[in-house]
Design a protein around this motif. Structure first.
Motif, PDB file in Angstrom:
ATOM      1  N   ALA A 133     -11.115 -17.467 -39.431  1.00 34.70           N
ATOM      2  CA  ALA A 133     -12.027 -16.322 -39.448  1.00 34.70           C
ATOM      3  C   ALA A 133     -12.788 -16.235 -38.127  1.00 34.70           C
ATOM      4  CB  ALA A 133     -13.008 -16.460 -40.604  1.00 34.70           C
ATOM      5  N   ILE A 134     -13.179 -15.019 -37.795  1.00 36.67           N
ATOM      6  CA  ILE A 134     -13.999 -14.828 -36.589  1.00 36.67           C
ATOM      7  C   ILE A 134     -15.415 -14.492 -37.033  1.00 36.67           C
ATOM      8  CG2 ILE A 134     -14.389 -13.357 -34.572  1.00 36.67           C
ATOM      9  CD1 ILE A 134     -11.377 -13.138 -34.259  1.00 36.67           C
ATOM     10  N   LEU A 189     -13.123 -19.525 -32.666  1.00 37.64           N
ATOM     11  CA  LEU A 189     -12.460 -19.006 -31.470  1.00 37.64           C
ATOM     12  C   LEU A 189     -12.221 -17.513 -31.647  1.00 37.64           C
ATOM     13  CD1 LEU A 189      -9.730 -21.736 -30.775  1.00 37.64           C
ATOM     14  CD2 LEU A 189     -12.104 -21.689 -30.076  1.00 37.64           C
ATOM     15  N   MET A 190     -12.494 -16.754 -30.591  1.00 31.16           N
ATOM     16  CA  MET A 190     -12.219 -15.312 -30.656  1.00 31.16           C
ATOM     17  C   MET A 190     -10.706 -15.066 -30.638  1.00 31.16           C
ATOM     18  SD  MET A 190     -15.030 -13.942 -31.193  1.00 31.16           S
ATOM     19  CE  MET A 190     -16.273 -15.153 -31.636  1.00 31.16           C
ATOM     20  N   ARG A 191      -9.953 -16.060 -30.138  1.00 30.03           N
ATOM     21  CA  ARG A 191      -8.500 -16.019 -30.312  1.00 30.03           C
ATOM     22  C   ARG A 191      -8.191 -17.175 -31.277  1.00 30.03           C
ATOM     23  NH1 ARG A 191      -4.932 -15.825 -24.991  1.00 30.03           N
ATOM     24  NH2 ARG A 191      -5.981 -13.828 -24.814  1.00 30.03           N
ATOM     25  N   PRO A 192      -8.257 -16.896 -32.575  1.00 30.99           N
ATOM     26  CA  PRO A 192      -8.319 -17.982 -33.565  1.00 30.99           C
ATOM     27  C   PRO A 192      -7.044 -18.812 -33.682  1.00 30.99           C
ATOM     28  CG  PRO A 192      -8.570 -15.814 -34.606  1.00 30.99           C
ATOM     29  CD  PRO A 192      -8.328 -15.564 -33.158  1.00 30.99           C
ATOM     30  N   LEU A 193      -7.210 -20.026 -34.141  1.00 26.63           N
ATOM     31  CA  LEU A 193      -6.087 -20.949 -34.378  1.00 26.63           C
ATOM     32  C   LEU A 193      -5.470 -20.674 -35.758  1.00 26.63           C
ATOM     33  CD1 LEU A 193      -7.755 -24.233 -33.075  1.00 26.63           C
ATOM     34  CD2 LEU A 193      -6.090 -22.801 -31.881  1.00 26.63           C
ATOM     35  N   GLY A 253     -10.983 -16.023 -25.054  1.00 25.27           N
ATOM     36  CA  GLY A 253     -11.335 -16.268 -26.458  1.00 25.27           C
ATOM     37  C   GLY A 253     -11.423 -17.736 -26.793  1.00 25.27           C
ATOM     38  N   ASP A 254     -11.759 -18.552 -25.800  1.00 19.32           N
ATOM     39  CA  ASP A 254     -11.804 -20.008 -26.014  1.00 19.32           C
ATOM     40  C   ASP A 254     -13.248 -20.517 -25.979  1.00 19.32           C
ATOM     41  OD1 ASP A 254     -10.656 -22.500 -26.445  1.00 19.32           O
ATOM     42  OD2 ASP A 254      -9.029 -22.094 -25.040  1.00 19.32           O
ATOM     43  N   THR A 255     -13.427 -21.811 -26.189  1.00 16.79           N
ATOM     44  CA  THR A 255     -14.773 -22.389 -26.256  1.00 16.79           C
ATOM     45  C   THR A 255     -14.822 -23.722 -25.520  1.00 16.79           C
ATOM     46  OG1 THR A 255     -14.224 -23.495 -28.332  1.00 16.79           O
ATOM     47  CG2 THR A 255     -15.279 -21.331 -28.507  1.00 16.79           C
ATOM     48  N   LEU A 256     -16.035 -24.230 -25.326  1.00 17.24           N
ATOM     49  CA  LEU A 256     -16.223 -25.463 -24.556  1.00 17.24           C
ATOM     50  C   LEU A 256     -17.193 -26.424 -25.242  1.00 17.24           C
ATOM     51  CD1 LEU A 256     -16.712 -23.903 -21.013  1.00 17.24           C
ATOM     52  CD2 LEU A 256     -14.861 -25.471 -21.653  1.00 17.24           C
TER      53      LEU A 256
END
Ligand SMILES: Cc1cc2nc3c(=O)[nH]c(=O)nc-3n(C[C@H](O)[C@H](O)[C@H](O)COP(=O)(O)O)c2cc1C
Length: 388
Positions: A334-335, A316-320, A210-213
Protein backbone atom coordinates in the motif's frame (compact mmCIF):
# COMPACT_ATOMS: atom_id res chain seq x y z
CA UNK A 1 11.23 5.17 39.63
CA UNK A 2 10.92 7.31 36.51
CA UNK A 3 8.70 5.61 33.93
CA UNK A 4 6.24 6.53 31.20
CA UNK A 5 3.60 5.24 28.83
CA UNK A 6 2.49 6.78 25.57
CA UNK A 7 -0.88 6.51 23.81
CA UNK A 8 -2.39 7.81 20.62
CA UNK A 9 -2.83 6.91 16.96
CA UNK A 10 -1.03 8.67 14.14
CA UNK A 11 -4.25 10.23 12.79
CA UNK A 12 -6.16 10.20 16.07
CA UNK A 13 -6.99 13.39 17.94
CA UNK A 14 -3.97 13.48 20.25
CA UNK A 15 -0.76 11.85 21.39
CA UNK A 16 -0.44 11.45 25.14
CA UNK A 17 2.35 10.54 27.56
CA UNK A 18 2.11 10.06 31.30
CA UNK A 19 5.44 10.32 33.10
CA UNK A 20 5.50 8.94 36.61
CA UNK A 21 8.15 9.38 39.26
CA UNK A 22 9.28 12.90 38.34
CA UNK A 23 10.57 14.31 41.63
CA UNK A 24 9.13 17.59 42.92
CA UNK A 25 10.79 20.96 42.49
CA UNK A 26 12.14 20.75 38.94
CA UNK A 27 11.50 23.83 36.82
CA UNK A 28 9.95 22.75 33.54
CA UNK A 29 9.71 25.09 30.58
CA UNK A 30 7.13 23.87 28.03
CA UNK A 31 8.92 26.11 25.51
CA UNK A 32 11.95 23.83 25.63
CA UNK A 33 9.74 20.79 25.01
CA UNK A 34 8.23 22.63 22.03
CA UNK A 35 11.70 23.36 20.70
CA UNK A 36 12.53 19.65 20.65
CA UNK A 37 9.16 18.86 19.07
CA UNK A 38 9.97 21.40 16.35
CA UNK A 39 13.47 19.90 15.89
CA UNK A 40 11.81 16.49 15.44
CA UNK A 41 9.58 17.87 12.67
CA UNK A 42 12.47 19.23 10.64
CA UNK A 43 14.84 17.68 8.14
CA UNK A 44 15.18 17.44 4.40
CA UNK A 45 13.29 14.40 3.10
CA UNK A 46 10.19 14.49 5.28
CA UNK A 47 6.76 13.90 3.69
CA UNK A 48 3.63 16.06 3.58
CA UNK A 49 2.48 15.26 7.12
CA UNK A 50 5.06 17.44 8.80
CA UNK A 51 3.83 20.43 6.80
CA UNK A 52 0.40 19.99 8.40
CA UNK A 53 1.49 19.56 12.02
CA UNK A 54 2.74 22.31 14.37
CA UNK A 55 3.54 20.18 17.41
CA UNK A 56 3.03 21.97 20.71
CA UNK A 57 2.85 20.33 24.12
CA UNK A 58 -0.02 20.84 26.52
CA UNK A 59 0.83 19.87 30.10
CA UNK A 60 -2.30 18.97 32.03
CA UNK A 61 -0.92 17.49 35.26
CA UNK A 62 2.10 17.30 37.51
CA UNK A 63 3.11 20.95 37.21
CA UNK A 64 2.12 24.05 39.15
CA UNK A 65 3.61 27.51 38.67
CA UNK A 66 6.29 26.05 36.42
CA UNK A 67 7.51 23.41 38.88
CA UNK A 68 6.96 19.68 39.15
CA UNK A 69 4.82 18.48 42.05
CA UNK A 70 6.05 14.89 42.24
CA UNK A 71 2.73 13.73 40.76
CA UNK A 72 2.39 12.18 37.26
CA UNK A 73 3.13 14.63 34.46
CA UNK A 74 0.74 14.32 31.51
CA UNK A 75 1.92 15.65 28.17
CA UNK A 76 -0.49 16.03 25.26
CA UNK A 77 0.26 16.91 21.64
CA UNK A 78 -2.62 17.53 19.25
CA UNK A 79 -2.68 15.96 15.79
CA UNK A 80 -3.85 18.78 13.56
CA UNK A 81 -4.37 16.27 10.74
CA UNK A 82 -7.17 14.62 12.75
CA UNK A 83 -9.54 17.22 11.28
CA UNK A 84 -9.30 15.40 7.94
CA UNK A 85 -9.59 11.98 9.56
CA UNK A 86 -12.47 12.44 12.01
CA UNK A 87 -14.75 9.98 10.28
CA UNK A 88 -12.05 7.51 9.22
CA UNK A 89 -10.56 7.44 12.75
CA UNK A 90 -13.86 7.73 14.59
CA UNK A 91 -14.51 5.65 17.71
CA UNK A 92 -18.18 5.41 16.70
CA UNK A 93 -19.11 2.10 14.97
CA UNK A 94 -21.62 3.97 12.77
CA UNK A 95 -18.70 5.62 10.94
CA UNK A 96 -17.14 2.30 9.87
CA UNK A 97 -18.43 2.71 6.30
CA UNK A 98 -16.40 5.90 5.88
CA UNK A 99 -13.06 4.07 5.88
CA UNK A 100 -11.63 2.11 2.96
CA UNK A 101 -9.67 -0.75 4.54
CA UNK A 102 -5.94 -1.05 3.81
CA UNK A 103 -5.36 -4.63 2.67
CA UNK A 104 -1.93 -4.67 1.00
CA UNK A 105 0.79 -5.02 3.66
CA UNK A 106 4.01 -3.06 3.09
CA UNK A 107 7.16 -5.18 3.33
CA UNK A 108 9.24 -3.81 6.21
CA UNK A 109 6.32 -2.30 8.12
CA UNK A 110 4.31 -3.69 11.04
CA UNK A 111 1.36 -4.36 8.71
CA UNK A 112 1.40 -8.13 8.13
CA UNK A 113 2.65 -9.31 11.53
CA UNK A 114 0.20 -6.89 13.17
CA UNK A 115 -2.97 -8.04 11.40
CA UNK A 116 -2.08 -11.71 11.89
CA UNK A 117 -1.29 -11.27 15.58
CA UNK A 118 -4.31 -9.09 16.45
CA UNK A 119 -6.66 -10.83 13.97
CA UNK A 120 -7.58 -7.57 12.22
CA UNK A 121 -9.01 -7.04 8.74
CA UNK A 122 -7.84 -3.48 8.15
CA UNK A 123 -4.09 -2.82 8.19
CA UNK A 124 -4.87 0.73 9.32
CA UNK A 125 -5.74 -0.73 12.75
CA UNK A 126 -2.03 -1.64 13.03
CA UNK A 127 -0.24 1.11 11.15
CA UNK A 128 -1.87 3.93 13.07
CA UNK A 129 -0.07 2.92 16.24
CA UNK A 130 3.06 1.42 14.65
CA UNK A 131 3.70 4.79 12.96
CA UNK A 132 6.65 6.83 14.18
CA UNK A 133 4.20 9.62 14.89
CA UNK A 134 4.23 7.93 18.33
CA UNK A 135 7.74 9.27 18.84
CA UNK A 136 6.26 12.77 19.17
CA UNK A 137 5.13 11.70 22.65
CA UNK A 138 8.54 10.15 23.38
CA UNK A 139 10.31 13.33 22.31
CA UNK A 140 8.11 15.35 24.69
CA UNK A 141 9.01 12.94 27.51
CA UNK A 142 12.72 13.09 26.68
CA UNK A 143 12.63 16.88 26.47
CA UNK A 144 11.18 16.86 29.99
CA UNK A 145 13.94 14.45 31.06
CA UNK A 146 16.56 16.85 29.71
CA UNK A 147 15.23 19.45 32.13
CA UNK A 148 15.75 17.02 35.00
CA UNK A 149 19.36 16.45 33.90
CA UNK A 150 20.27 20.05 33.01
CA UNK A 151 20.54 21.41 36.58
CA UNK A 152 23.23 18.75 37.18
CA UNK A 153 25.24 19.80 34.13
CA UNK A 154 24.24 16.85 31.92
CA UNK A 155 23.74 17.69 28.24
CA UNK A 156 22.55 15.29 25.53
CA UNK A 157 22.68 15.81 21.77
CA UNK A 158 21.86 13.72 18.72
CA UNK A 159 23.11 14.27 15.19
CA UNK A 160 23.45 12.36 11.92
CA UNK A 161 26.60 10.46 10.95
CA UNK A 162 25.40 8.91 7.68
CA UNK A 163 22.41 8.76 5.38
CA UNK A 164 22.24 5.95 2.84
CA UNK A 165 25.78 5.33 1.60
CA UNK A 166 27.01 8.88 2.40
CA UNK A 167 29.08 9.30 5.55
CA UNK A 168 29.56 12.67 7.17
CA UNK A 169 32.88 13.44 8.87
CA UNK A 170 32.77 14.36 12.55
CA UNK A 171 35.80 16.37 13.67
CA UNK A 172 37.73 14.81 16.59
CA UNK A 173 37.35 16.43 20.00
CA UNK A 174 34.57 18.74 18.88
CA UNK A 175 32.91 20.48 21.84
CA UNK A 176 29.23 20.20 22.65
CA UNK A 177 28.49 23.83 21.69
CA UNK A 178 30.08 23.46 18.25
CA UNK A 179 28.40 20.08 17.74
CA UNK A 180 25.07 21.72 18.47
CA UNK A 181 25.75 24.77 16.29
CA UNK A 182 26.82 22.76 13.23
CA UNK A 183 24.14 20.09 13.42
CA UNK A 184 21.37 22.61 14.09
CA UNK A 185 22.22 24.66 11.02
CA UNK A 186 22.32 21.63 8.72
CA UNK A 187 19.18 20.58 6.84
CA UNK A 188 20.07 16.95 7.49
CA UNK A 189 21.70 17.40 10.94
CA UNK A 190 25.26 16.57 9.79
CA UNK A 191 28.50 18.38 10.64
CA UNK A 192 30.04 18.26 7.20
CA UNK A 193 28.81 20.61 4.43
CA UNK A 194 30.11 18.46 1.60
CA UNK A 195 28.30 15.40 2.92
CA UNK A 196 25.16 17.50 3.38
CA UNK A 197 25.09 18.40 -0.32
CA UNK A 198 25.64 14.78 -1.35
CA UNK A 199 22.91 13.58 1.04
CA UNK A 200 20.38 16.10 -0.29
CA UNK A 201 21.16 14.96 -3.85
CA UNK A 202 20.70 11.32 -2.76
CA UNK A 203 17.34 12.12 -1.12
CA UNK A 204 16.22 13.93 -4.30
CA UNK A 205 17.29 10.94 -6.41
CA UNK A 206 15.35 8.54 -4.18
CA UNK A 207 12.28 10.75 -4.27
CA UNK A 208 12.38 10.71 -8.06
CA UNK A 209 12.51 6.91 -8.24
CA UNK A 210 9.99 6.31 -5.44
CA UNK A 211 12.65 4.95 -3.10
CA UNK A 212 13.65 5.64 0.51
CA UNK A 213 16.74 5.94 2.70
CA UNK A 214 17.99 4.96 6.16
CA UNK A 215 21.06 6.05 8.08
CA UNK A 216 23.02 6.18 11.31
CA UNK A 217 22.68 8.71 14.12
CA UNK A 218 24.97 9.35 17.08
CA UNK A 219 23.96 10.57 20.52
CA UNK A 220 26.51 12.04 22.93
CA UNK A 221 25.96 12.96 26.56
CA UNK A 222 28.39 15.13 28.48
CA UNK A 223 28.59 15.80 32.21
CA UNK A 224 27.58 12.37 33.48
CA UNK A 225 28.97 11.19 36.79
CA UNK A 226 30.69 7.81 37.06
CA UNK A 227 28.39 5.00 38.21
CA UNK A 228 24.96 5.40 36.59
CA UNK A 229 23.53 1.91 36.02
CA UNK A 230 25.02 -1.15 37.67
CA UNK A 231 27.05 -4.28 36.94
CA UNK A 232 25.15 -6.35 39.54
CA UNK A 233 22.04 -7.29 37.57
CA UNK A 234 21.30 -7.63 33.84
CA UNK A 235 18.37 -5.26 33.80
CA UNK A 236 20.24 -2.54 35.67
CA UNK A 237 23.05 -2.23 33.12
CA UNK A 238 23.07 1.23 31.56
CA UNK A 239 24.27 0.08 28.13
CA UNK A 240 21.59 -2.61 27.99
CA UNK A 241 18.87 -0.17 28.96
CA UNK A 242 20.00 2.37 26.40
CA UNK A 243 20.16 -0.28 23.69
CA UNK A 244 16.69 -1.60 24.55
CA UNK A 245 15.17 1.87 24.52
CA UNK A 246 16.87 2.80 21.26
CA UNK A 247 16.02 -0.47 19.49
CA UNK A 248 12.38 0.06 20.44
CA UNK A 249 12.36 3.02 18.05
CA UNK A 250 10.54 2.55 14.77
CA UNK A 251 12.94 1.40 12.01
CA UNK A 252 15.91 0.99 14.41
CA UNK A 253 17.96 -2.05 13.44
CA UNK A 254 21.20 -1.76 15.38
CA UNK A 255 22.81 -0.01 18.34
CA UNK A 256 26.50 0.50 19.03
CA UNK A 257 28.11 1.76 22.24
CA UNK A 258 31.44 3.52 21.72
CA UNK A 259 33.35 1.95 18.84
CA UNK A 260 30.67 -0.77 18.83
CA UNK A 261 31.00 -3.47 16.18
CA UNK A 262 34.43 -2.17 15.17
CA UNK A 263 35.71 -3.24 18.62
CA UNK A 264 35.43 -6.89 17.59
CA UNK A 265 38.21 -6.48 15.01
CA UNK A 266 40.68 -4.73 17.31
CA UNK A 267 43.22 -6.18 19.72
CA UNK A 268 42.58 -5.46 23.38
CA UNK A 269 45.72 -3.36 23.58
CA UNK A 270 44.38 -1.10 20.81
CA UNK A 271 40.87 -0.84 22.18
CA UNK A 272 40.80 -0.35 25.92
CA UNK A 273 40.99 3.12 27.42
CA UNK A 274 44.05 3.30 29.67
CA UNK A 275 43.60 4.71 33.16
CA UNK A 276 45.54 7.61 34.70
CA UNK A 277 45.15 9.86 37.72
CA UNK A 278 45.14 13.66 37.78
CA UNK A 279 46.45 14.56 41.26
CA UNK A 280 45.48 18.22 41.02
CA UNK A 281 41.90 17.53 39.97
CA UNK A 282 41.73 14.40 42.18
CA UNK A 283 40.16 12.37 39.42
CA UNK A 284 40.86 9.28 37.34
CA UNK A 285 41.46 9.98 33.67
CA UNK A 286 41.31 7.95 30.43
CA UNK A 287 43.66 8.07 27.46
CA UNK A 288 40.77 7.51 25.02
CA UNK A 289 37.03 6.86 25.08
CA UNK A 290 36.55 3.80 22.90
CA UNK A 291 34.16 2.38 25.50
CA UNK A 292 31.73 5.19 24.68
CA UNK A 293 31.54 6.06 28.37
CA UNK A 294 30.21 2.70 29.54
CA UNK A 295 32.01 -0.13 31.34
CA UNK A 296 30.37 -2.93 33.29
CA UNK A 297 26.94 -1.48 32.59
CA UNK A 298 27.93 1.74 34.39
CA UNK A 299 28.79 5.20 33.16
CA UNK A 300 32.53 5.84 33.38
CA UNK A 301 32.20 9.62 33.69
CA UNK A 302 33.61 10.08 30.17
CA UNK A 303 31.23 11.32 27.43
CA UNK A 304 28.58 8.73 26.57
CA UNK A 305 28.53 7.88 22.87
CA UNK A 306 25.93 5.61 21.22
CA UNK A 307 24.94 5.07 17.61
CA UNK A 308 21.70 3.79 16.13
CA UNK A 309 21.26 2.37 12.62
CA UNK A 310 17.84 2.95 11.05
CA UNK A 311 16.64 1.01 8.03
CA UNK A 312 15.08 2.85 5.04
CA UNK A 313 11.40 3.85 5.31
CA UNK A 314 9.22 0.91 4.28
CA UNK A 315 6.48 2.81 2.42
CA UNK A 316 7.76 3.07 -1.15
CA UNK A 317 6.07 5.22 -3.77
CA UNK A 318 7.19 2.50 -6.17
CA UNK A 319 5.96 -0.32 -3.94
CA UNK A 320 7.46 -3.79 -3.52
CA UNK A 321 5.63 -7.04 -4.13
CA UNK A 322 3.08 -8.11 -1.56
CA UNK A 323 -0.17 -10.09 -1.21
CA UNK A 324 -3.67 -8.74 -0.61
CA UNK A 325 -4.71 -10.06 2.83
CA UNK A 326 -8.37 -10.35 1.76
CA UNK A 327 -8.01 -12.11 -1.61
CA UNK A 328 -4.50 -13.62 -1.18
CA UNK A 329 -3.82 -12.41 -4.72
CA UNK A 330 -0.47 -10.93 -5.72
CA UNK A 331 -0.37 -7.18 -5.13
CA UNK A 332 2.01 -4.37 -4.33
CA UNK A 333 2.44 -2.76 -0.91
CA UNK A 334 0.00 0.00 0.00
CA UNK A 335 1.03 3.60 -0.52
CA UNK A 336 0.57 5.90 2.45
CA UNK A 337 1.74 9.50 2.63
CA UNK A 338 5.33 9.06 3.73
CA UNK A 339 8.82 10.36 4.31
CA UNK A 340 11.65 9.61 1.87
CA UNK A 341 14.16 9.93 4.69
CA UNK A 342 13.54 10.66 8.38
CA UNK A 343 17.08 10.30 9.73
CA UNK A 344 17.46 13.96 10.82
CA UNK A 345 14.30 13.50 12.91
CA UNK A 346 15.55 10.12 14.16
CA UNK A 347 18.62 11.89 15.60
CA UNK A 348 16.39 14.12 17.75
CA UNK A 349 14.25 11.16 18.75
CA UNK A 350 17.30 9.08 19.74
CA UNK A 351 18.65 12.05 21.70
CA UNK A 352 15.48 12.36 23.75
CA UNK A 353 15.22 8.59 24.30
CA UNK A 354 18.79 8.58 25.64
CA UNK A 355 17.97 11.60 27.81
CA UNK A 356 15.06 9.74 29.38
CA UNK A 357 17.13 6.62 30.14
CA UNK A 358 19.88 8.78 31.65
CA UNK A 359 17.39 10.74 33.76
CA UNK A 360 15.90 7.44 34.91
CA UNK A 361 19.32 6.12 35.94
CA UNK A 362 20.14 9.47 37.56
CA UNK A 363 16.96 9.57 39.66
CA UNK A 364 17.51 5.93 40.59
CA UNK A 365 21.10 6.56 41.74
CA UNK A 366 20.51 9.80 43.61
CA UNK A 367 16.95 8.93 44.63
CA UNK A 368 14.64 11.23 46.49
CA UNK A 369 11.31 12.90 46.10
CA UNK A 370 12.54 16.41 45.44
CA UNK A 371 15.18 18.19 43.43
CA UNK A 372 16.86 19.44 46.62
CA UNK A 373 17.08 15.91 48.04
CA UNK A 374 18.59 14.63 44.78
CA UNK A 375 21.02 17.57 44.71
CA UNK A 376 22.18 16.77 48.26
CA UNK A 377 22.70 13.11 47.42
CA UNK A 378 24.49 14.05 44.20
CA UNK A 379 26.88 16.46 45.90
CA UNK A 380 27.62 13.91 48.64
CA UNK A 381 28.40 11.28 46.01
CA UNK A 382 30.70 13.60 44.04
CA UNK A 383 32.51 14.32 47.31
CA UNK A 384 32.85 10.58 47.98
CA UNK A 385 34.30 10.00 44.49
CA UNK A 386 36.74 12.93 44.88
CA UNK A 387 37.91 11.60 48.26
CA UNK A 388 38.22 8.01 47.05
C1 LIG B 1 11.22 9.56 12.46
C2 LIG B 1 10.66 8.38 11.73
C3 LIG B 1 9.74 8.59 10.72
C4 LIG B 1 9.21 7.53 10.01
N1 LIG B 1 8.36 7.79 8.97
C5 LIG B 1 7.87 6.75 8.25
C6 LIG B 1 7.03 6.99 7.13
O1 LIG B 1 6.73 8.14 6.78
N2 LIG B 1 6.58 5.92 6.44
C7 LIG B 1 6.91 4.64 6.79
O2 LIG B 1 6.50 3.70 6.13
N3 LIG B 1 7.71 4.38 7.85
C8 LIG B 1 8.20 5.41 8.58
N4 LIG B 1 9.02 5.14 9.65
C9 LIG B 1 9.35 3.75 10.00
C10 LIG B 1 8.18 2.95 10.51
O3 LIG B 1 7.47 3.62 11.52
C11 LIG B 1 8.65 1.57 11.01
O4 LIG B 1 9.47 1.00 10.05
C12 LIG B 1 7.48 0.67 11.28
O5 LIG B 1 6.75 1.15 12.38
C13 LIG B 1 7.85 -0.81 11.54
O6 LIG B 1 8.64 -0.94 12.68
P1 LIG B 1 10.15 -1.47 12.61
O7 LIG B 1 10.78 -0.81 11.44
O8 LIG B 1 10.75 -1.03 13.90
O9 LIG B 1 10.14 -2.94 12.43
C14 LIG B 1 9.59 6.20 10.36
C15 LIG B 1 10.49 6.00 11.40
C16 LIG B 1 11.04 7.07 12.08
C17 LIG B 1 12.02 6.83 13.19
Amino acid sequence: MLRFLTAGESHGPELVAIVEGVPAGFEIDPGQINEDLARRQKGYGRGGRMAIERDQVRIVSGLRFGRTLGSPVTLIVENKDFKSWQKRMSIDPRDRGEAVPVTRPRPGHADLAGVLKYNLEDIRDVLERASARETTARVAVGALAKQILAPFGVEVLGYVVSIGPIESRTPDDIGMAELRRLSEQSQVRVLDGEAERAIIAEIDACKKTGDTLGGVVEVVAHGLPVGLGSHVQWDRKLDGRLAGALLSLQAAKGVEVGVGFRAAALRGSALHDEIGYDQAARRFTRSSNNSGGSEGGMSTGEPLRVRVAFKPISTLMRPLRSVDIRTKAEATGAIERSDVCAIPAAAVIAETVVAFELARAFVEKFGGDSRSEIARNYQGYLEQVRNF
